[in-house]
Write a protein that holds these residues in place. Structure first.
Motif, PDB file in Angstrom:
ATOM      1  N   GLY A  38     109.877  25.929  39.095  1.00 51.35           N
ATOM      2  CA  GLY A  38     108.670  25.426  38.450  1.00 51.35           C
ATOM      3  C   GLY A  38     107.494  25.513  39.395  1.00 51.35           C
ATOM      4  O   GLY A  38     107.615  25.174  40.584  1.00 51.35           O
ATOM      5  N   THR A  39     106.357  25.946  38.887  1.00 48.59           N
ATOM      6  CA  THR A  39     105.196  26.204  39.743  1.00 48.59           C
ATOM      7  C   THR A  39     104.073  25.225  39.445  1.00 48.59           C
ATOM      8  O   THR A  39     104.090  24.493  38.451  1.00 48.59           O
ATOM      9  N   GLU A  40     103.080  25.259  40.318  1.00 51.09           N
ATOM     10  CA  GLU A  40     101.915  24.388  40.161  1.00 51.09           C
ATOM     11  C   GLU A  40     101.028  24.855  39.016  1.00 51.09           C
ATOM     12  O   GLU A  40     100.262  24.066  38.454  1.00 51.09           O
ATOM     13  N   GLU A  41     101.144  26.121  38.623  1.00 55.08           N
ATOM     14  CA  GLU A  41     100.343  26.654  37.520  1.00 55.08           C
ATOM     15  C   GLU A  41     100.934  26.312  36.159  1.00 55.08           C
ATOM     16  O   GLU A  41     100.339  26.671  35.131  1.00 55.08           O
ATOM     17  N   GLY A  42     102.124  25.690  36.119  1.00 57.78           N
ATOM     18  CA  GLY A  42     102.741  25.318  34.854  1.00 57.78           C
ATOM     19  C   GLY A  42     103.775  26.305  34.362  1.00 57.78           C
ATOM     20  O   GLY A  42     104.310  26.132  33.263  1.00 57.78           O
ATOM     21  N   PHE A  96     111.211  38.614  38.731  1.00 59.76           N
ATOM     22  CA  PHE A  96     111.767  37.475  38.019  1.00 59.76           C
ATOM     23  C   PHE A  96     112.575  37.980  36.832  1.00 59.76           C
ATOM     24  O   PHE A  96     112.207  38.966  36.180  1.00 59.76           O
ATOM     25  N   LEU A  97     113.667  37.302  36.531  1.00 57.89           N
ATOM     26  CA  LEU A  97     114.446  37.668  35.350  1.00 57.89           C
ATOM     27  C   LEU A  97     113.712  37.296  34.076  1.00 57.89           C
ATOM     28  O   LEU A  97     113.817  38.004  33.067  1.00 57.89           O
ATOM     29  N   ASP A  98     112.986  36.205  34.112  1.00 55.62           N
ATOM     30  CA  ASP A  98     112.225  35.764  32.940  1.00 55.62           C
ATOM     31  C   ASP A  98     111.175  34.775  33.400  1.00 55.62           C
ATOM     32  O   ASP A  98     111.309  34.143  34.460  1.00 55.62           O
ATOM     33  N   THR A  99     110.117  34.621  32.590  1.00 59.44           N
ATOM     34  CA  THR A  99     109.029  33.700  32.910  1.00 59.44           C
ATOM     35  C   THR A  99     108.615  32.968  31.642  1.00 59.44           C
ATOM     36  O   THR A  99     108.443  33.591  30.578  1.00 59.44           O
ATOM     37  N   TYR A 100     108.460  31.640  31.743  1.00 56.19           N
ATOM     38  CA  TYR A 100     108.020  30.806  30.622  1.00 56.19           C
ATOM     39  C   TYR A 100     106.685  30.165  30.989  1.00 56.19           C
ATOM     40  O   TYR A 100     106.536  29.617  32.091  1.00 56.19           O
ATOM     41  N   ASN A 101     105.745  30.236  30.038  1.00 61.37           N
ATOM     42  CA  ASN A 101     104.502  29.482  30.183  1.00 61.37           C
ATOM     43  C   ASN A 101     104.772  28.072  29.663  1.00 61.37           C
ATOM     44  O   ASN A 101     104.438  27.718  28.525  1.00 61.37           O
ATOM     45  N   ALA A 102     105.394  27.282  30.508  1.00 61.91           N
ATOM     46  CA  ALA A 102     105.979  26.027  30.048  1.00 61.91           C
ATOM     47  C   ALA A 102     104.936  24.932  29.858  1.00 61.91           C
ATOM     48  O   ALA A 102     104.915  24.271  28.811  1.00 61.91           O
ATOM     49  N   HIS A 103     104.053  24.727  30.829  1.00 64.38           N
ATOM     50  CA  HIS A 103     103.132  23.592  30.787  1.00 64.38           C
ATOM     51  C   HIS A 103     101.739  24.056  31.197  1.00 64.38           C
ATOM     52  O   HIS A 103     101.541  25.175  31.700  1.00 64.38           O
ATOM     53  N   HIS A 104     100.799  23.132  30.986  1.00 60.61           N
ATOM     54  CA  HIS A 104      99.404  23.412  31.353  1.00 60.61           C
ATOM     55  C   HIS A 104      99.068  22.885  32.741  1.00 60.61           C
ATOM     56  O   HIS A 104      97.994  23.211  33.269  1.00 60.61           O
ATOM     57  N   MET A 105      99.949  22.093  33.292  1.00 63.57           N
ATOM     58  CA  MET A 105      99.723  21.547  34.631  1.00 63.57           C
ATOM     59  C   MET A 105     100.998  21.733  35.464  1.00 63.57           C
ATOM     60  O   MET A 105     101.938  22.405  35.018  1.00 63.57           O
ATOM     61  N   ALA A 106     101.009  21.144  36.630  1.00 60.12           N
ATOM     62  CA  ALA A 106     102.119  21.369  37.565  1.00 60.12           C
ATOM     63  C   ALA A 106     103.439  20.871  36.976  1.00 60.12           C
ATOM     64  O   ALA A 106     103.507  19.812  36.342  1.00 60.12           O
ATOM     65  N   VAL A 107     104.487  21.664  37.199  1.00 66.90           N
ATOM     66  CA  VAL A 107     105.835  21.311  36.745  1.00 66.90           C
ATOM     67  C   VAL A 107     106.497  20.507  37.864  1.00 66.90           C
ATOM     68  O   VAL A 107     106.845  21.048  38.911  1.00 66.90           O
ATOM     69  N   TYR A 108     106.693  19.201  37.626  1.00 67.07           N
ATOM     70  CA  TYR A 108     107.232  18.329  38.661  1.00 67.07           C
ATOM     71  C   TYR A 108     108.756  18.416  38.781  1.00 67.07           C
ATOM     72  O   TYR A 108     109.306  18.143  39.847  1.00 67.07           O
ATOM     73  N   ARG A 109     109.425  18.765  37.701  1.00 61.96           N
ATOM     74  CA  ARG A 109     110.887  18.808  37.748  1.00 61.96           C
ATOM     75  C   ARG A 109     111.411  19.819  36.742  1.00 61.96           C
ATOM     76  O   ARG A 109     110.894  19.930  35.626  1.00 61.96           O
ATOM     77  N   VAL A 110     112.413  20.575  37.162  1.00 64.28           N
ATOM     78  CA  VAL A 110     113.148  21.484  36.284  1.00 64.28           C
ATOM     79  C   VAL A 110     114.631  21.292  36.612  1.00 64.28           C
ATOM     80  O   VAL A 110     115.017  21.228  37.781  1.00 64.28           O
ATOM     81  N   ALA A 111     115.469  21.151  35.552  1.00 63.29           N
ATOM     82  CA  ALA A 111     116.877  20.821  35.782  1.00 63.29           C
ATOM     83  C   ALA A 111     117.742  21.429  34.689  1.00 63.29           C
ATOM     84  O   ALA A 111     117.429  21.311  33.490  1.00 63.29           O
ATOM     85  N   TRP A 112     118.846  22.074  35.092  1.00 61.88           N
ATOM     86  CA  TRP A 112     119.837  22.590  34.149  1.00 61.88           C
ATOM     87  C   TRP A 112     120.656  21.431  33.575  1.00 61.88           C
ATOM     88  O   TRP A 112     120.874  20.420  34.229  1.00 61.88           O
ATOM     89  N   ASN A 113     121.133  21.633  32.332  1.00 60.95           N
ATOM     90  CA  ASN A 113     122.018  20.654  31.717  1.00 60.95           C
ATOM     91  C   ASN A 113     123.374  20.667  32.426  1.00 60.95           C
ATOM     92  O   ASN A 113     123.857  21.717  32.850  1.00 60.95           O
ATOM     93  N   HIS A 114     124.000  19.479  32.536  1.00 57.30           N
ATOM     94  CA  HIS A 114     125.281  19.376  33.249  1.00 57.30           C
ATOM     95  C   HIS A 114     126.410  20.057  32.489  1.00 57.30           C
ATOM     96  O   HIS A 114     127.415  20.451  33.107  1.00 57.30           O
ATOM     97  N   TYR A 115     126.302  20.183  31.176  1.00 54.17           N
ATOM     98  CA  TYR A 115     127.406  20.697  30.362  1.00 54.17           C
ATOM     99  C   TYR A 115     127.079  22.044  29.717  1.00 54.17           C
ATOM    100  O   TYR A 115     127.871  22.976  29.809  1.00 54.17           O
ATOM    101  N   HIS A 116     125.920  22.147  29.071  1.00 53.38           N
ATOM    102  CA  HIS A 116     125.581  23.379  28.359  1.00 53.38           C
ATOM    103  C   HIS A 116     124.990  24.398  29.330  1.00 53.38           C
ATOM    104  O   HIS A 116     124.033  24.086  30.059  1.00 53.38           O
TER     105      HIS A 116
END
Length: 707
Positions: A509-513, A526-546
């Motif tokens: 996760g980057t400061e650009e969102g 990069f394998l893939d890129t998501y324009n996830a947010h408009h501000m800094a991404v503070y946390r990104v986490a994979w699911n424990h099961y899926h």
């Protein structure tokens, strides 16, 4: 003179025997001389057997050396006996070499023994009796012969004649039995065996079995560089001791030295009772916080039965340290091996007011004071505990350094620390994460920083070796150079997480969102890129099961859940929390439960299986309105979470039953092996998430059919 005549007329006892013996000796000597006279005239002939080996003079003179030893050649050399110490059969080294060829029990007795004294006493009594008989016989002879001298001379002449006849070789007549009796000798071979039977006590066996003492195999390799490091440490200690020496005439330094010695002596005294003091401190705290401990162990909110699938959070302990109250909680991490221990990183998010940082280790058994503490020169921005070696803690600092702390060594600082020469980051390090050992079994961890570098750090000997895995670039944002050309700017990494099954795959996760899907195999793309947010991404986490689901949170007030295989680069779920989200975490017991903290002091708990649109728990944790929550973490064993704020406090909260619903176990699953049970739970959680994803995708499919 009757006495003199009597002495001459009678020979002393034993004279006849001596005469006979001398005659016999003379006869044997004459016979031997006759034989010797005949032998020297006859030549000597060597008698040899017919089959004797014929040897030459040289062969006869050749010497053969033989070493005689006392070892028995027939003694066995492979005797094996059972060793109760080592619990195995072992060959005995000592063998009995004694060989008995002949044994005979003798009848001799020692002359100083009691039996010998008794036999000697009996022999002396016999001699006295014989002497009395001889004296009586002498008196009788005197009466018969008379007292005249002529008769005495005749007797003397007769005795002289008899003596001459004895010398001539005439046989001596045997003395009369009545006239003289010899000394009676005891029969030395008159051995009588005496024996007696005694009562034999019954044998009793007593045995005990004990547990074998605990054993541990320890092995270590010593190399040249380890020896060199040891000498270097010793040299540094000597240098420090030299620096501490006081120059005479300086009173200030002398007083400091006295204070240091007092402190050292006190610390030595305290260290001897440190363990006992720690146990007593925990007992006192357990009594002090007994009601909280009872709630942690047994309390369940009964009002959950009357709520519409909503839950609550019960505050338990509040952890704080006096020197860390002015610092914000920048990181939380539970110990993977000791489920009651967690680490807290303290720093400052106000970049205009930077100061020292701290790393504190707390335990639920003692909420009043940290177990371990480390003070750092720069603010701690992140930390992570090693999954298999919980005494190693990796930390990232505001000045761009990364370090590794070892709790066992009990040093004041890190054992590994990056520097400008060893590739430290140029911006704050926002997250670190341990990874599996490399092919050489060296420990390694990854770090992400605002300078756009994702770096792998390897612990080799006493140094940190780095390698840049990927460089974050923002190709769509170009900066104007001085000469008018366009320059690509570097992206600022804020967070990252590695896949649970495929550790080569990770999210950034980057400061650009933006959120980048990266791989360790590719360092440029990069394998893939998501324009996830408009501000800094503070946390990104994979699911424990899926394996395809991950979650992100940002300062734009939103939490989003993503499906990596989704054809559209859009989130599957989006939640607006009405305030900047500082952290988000998946629950370790369910694939659909997660929690987030916001800057307005609230904790939001969601369960997608219950409500896909709203939180099932939204609770204010901080007492003051201006206090911001920064981080959250779930415990892997107990139903509790810990929450950190920007004032240095860590609060422990217990989840109510509605927030931690677990699937009911079917009958007969109690006998299932743990591995099979874990596989069944994984399959159940994956299917539960798949049902939610199918429900979300149905409206999209219907829209496609309309078009």
């Amino acid at each position: 003179m009757p006495t003199k005549g009597t002495a001459r007329g009678k020979a002393p006892p034993g004279a006849d025997k001596r005469k006979a013996k001398t005659i016999k000796d003379d006869d044997t000597i004459t016979e031997l001389r006759e034989d010797l006279d005949d032998d020297w005239t006859q030549p000597k002939q060597l008698v040899k057997p017919d089959d004797q080996l014929q040897l030459s003079e040289a062969e006869l003179k050749e010497e053969f050396t033989r070493i005689l030893t006392a070892n028995n050649p027939h003694a066995p050399q492979n005797i094996v006996r059972y060793s109760f110490k080592d619990l195995q059969y072992k060959q005995t080294s000592s063998v009995d070499q004694l060989a008995i060829h002949f044994a005979l029990d003798g009848n001799l007795i020692h002359k100083d023994s009691d039996e010998a004294r008794r036999q000697l006493a009996r022999g002396e009594q016999g001699v006295e009796v014989v002497s009395e008989h001889q004296s009586e016989a002498g008196d009788v002879e005197k009466a018969d012969t008379g007292t005249d001298t002529e008769g005495g001379e005749k007797a003397e002449g007769e005795s002289g004649k008899e003596g001459d006849g004895a010398e001539d070789g005439a046989p001596t007549p045997a003395p009369a039995a009545g006239s003289s009796s010899e000394k009676k000798l005891t029969n030395q071979f008159n051995f009588s065996e005496r024996a007696s039977q005694t009562y034999n006590n019954p044998l009793r066996e007593r045995g005990t079995t004990t547990e074998p003492p605990p054993r541990a195999t320890y092995s270590s390799n010593v190399t040249q560089w380890e020896i060199y490091d040891a000498y270097q440490e010793d040299f540094e200690k000597q240098e420090k001791s030299k620096e501490k020496k006081v120059v005479p005439g300086r009173k200030d330094e002398e007083t400091k030295r006295k204070k240091l010695t007092i402190v050292d002596s006190q610390s030595d005294d305290i260290s001897s009772v440190a363990r006992g003091a720690k146990i007593i401190e925990r007992m006192v705290n357990q009594n002090t916080y007994d009601d909280v401990a009872q709630d942690f162990k047994y309390y369940e909110d009964q009002s959950d039965e009357y709520r519409d699938q909503e839950g609550t959070l019960l505050p338990l302990w509040k952890f704080s340290y006096e020197k860390a109250k002015k610092l914000a909680v920048t990181s939380l991490c539970w110990s993977p091996c000791y489920t009651d221990v967690f680490a807290v990183g303290h720093g400052s998010y106000d970049f205009m007011k930077q100061s020292n940082g701290m790393i504190l280790f707390y335990t639920l058994k003692n909420p009043s004071y940290p177990e371990y503490m480390y003070q750092t020169d720069s603010g701690v921005m992140c930390l992570d505990i090693h999954p298999t070696q919980p005494y190693l803690v990796a930390a990232g600092f505001y000045d761009g350094c990364v370090g590794v702390f070892n709790i066992h060594e009990n040093k004041g600082g890190p054992i590994y620390l990056s520097t400008a020469k060893t590739g430290k980051h140029t911006d704050p390090v926002w997250q670190v994460r341990w990874q599996k050992e490399d092919l050489d079994n060296n420990l390694n961890f990854f770090s992400v920083s605002s300078d756009g570098r994702i770096t792998a750090w390897t612990l080799i000997k006493n140094e940190l070796h780095y390698m840049d895995v990927i460089q974050l670039n923002t190709n769509d944002l170009l900066a104007d150079a001085v000469d008018g050309s366009q320059l690509a700017t570097t992206g600022a990494g804020m967070s990252f997480d590695f896949h649970k099954q495929n550790d080569y795959l990770f999210l950034v996760g980057t400061e650009e969102g933006k959120v980048h899907v990266c791989s360790k195999m590719y360092s440029s793309t990069f394998l893939d890129t998501y324009n996830a947010h408009h501000m800094a991404v503070y946390r990104v986490a994979w699911n424990h099961y899926h394996p395809r689901i991950f979650i992100t949170c940002s300062a734009d007030w939103s939490v989003k859940i993503w499906d990596r295989t989704n054809s559209k680069p859009e989130p599957v779920f989006t939640f607006d929390l009405n305030s900047a989200v500082g952290d988000v975490a998946w629950a370790p017991y369910s694939s659909t439960v997660f929690a987030a903290v916001t800057t307005d002091g609230k904790v939001h708990v969601y369960d997608l299986n219950v409500n896909k649109y709203e939180a099932i728990c939204e609770q204010l944790v901080t007492p003051k309105k201006k206090t911001k929550l920064t981080h959250i973490s779930f415990n892997t064993e107990y139903p509790v979470i810990i929450v950190g704020d920007d004032r240095g406090y860590v609060t422990c909260l217990k989840l109510s039953p509605n927030l931690r619903k677990m699937p009911k176990e079917k009958k007969g699953t109690e006998q299932v092996k743990p591995e099979e049970k874990a596989a069944q739970k994984l399959e159940f959680e994956v299917n539960k998430m798949e049902k939610l994803l199918a429900m979300v995708r149905q409206p999209d499919n219907k829209e496609k059919e309309k078009h």
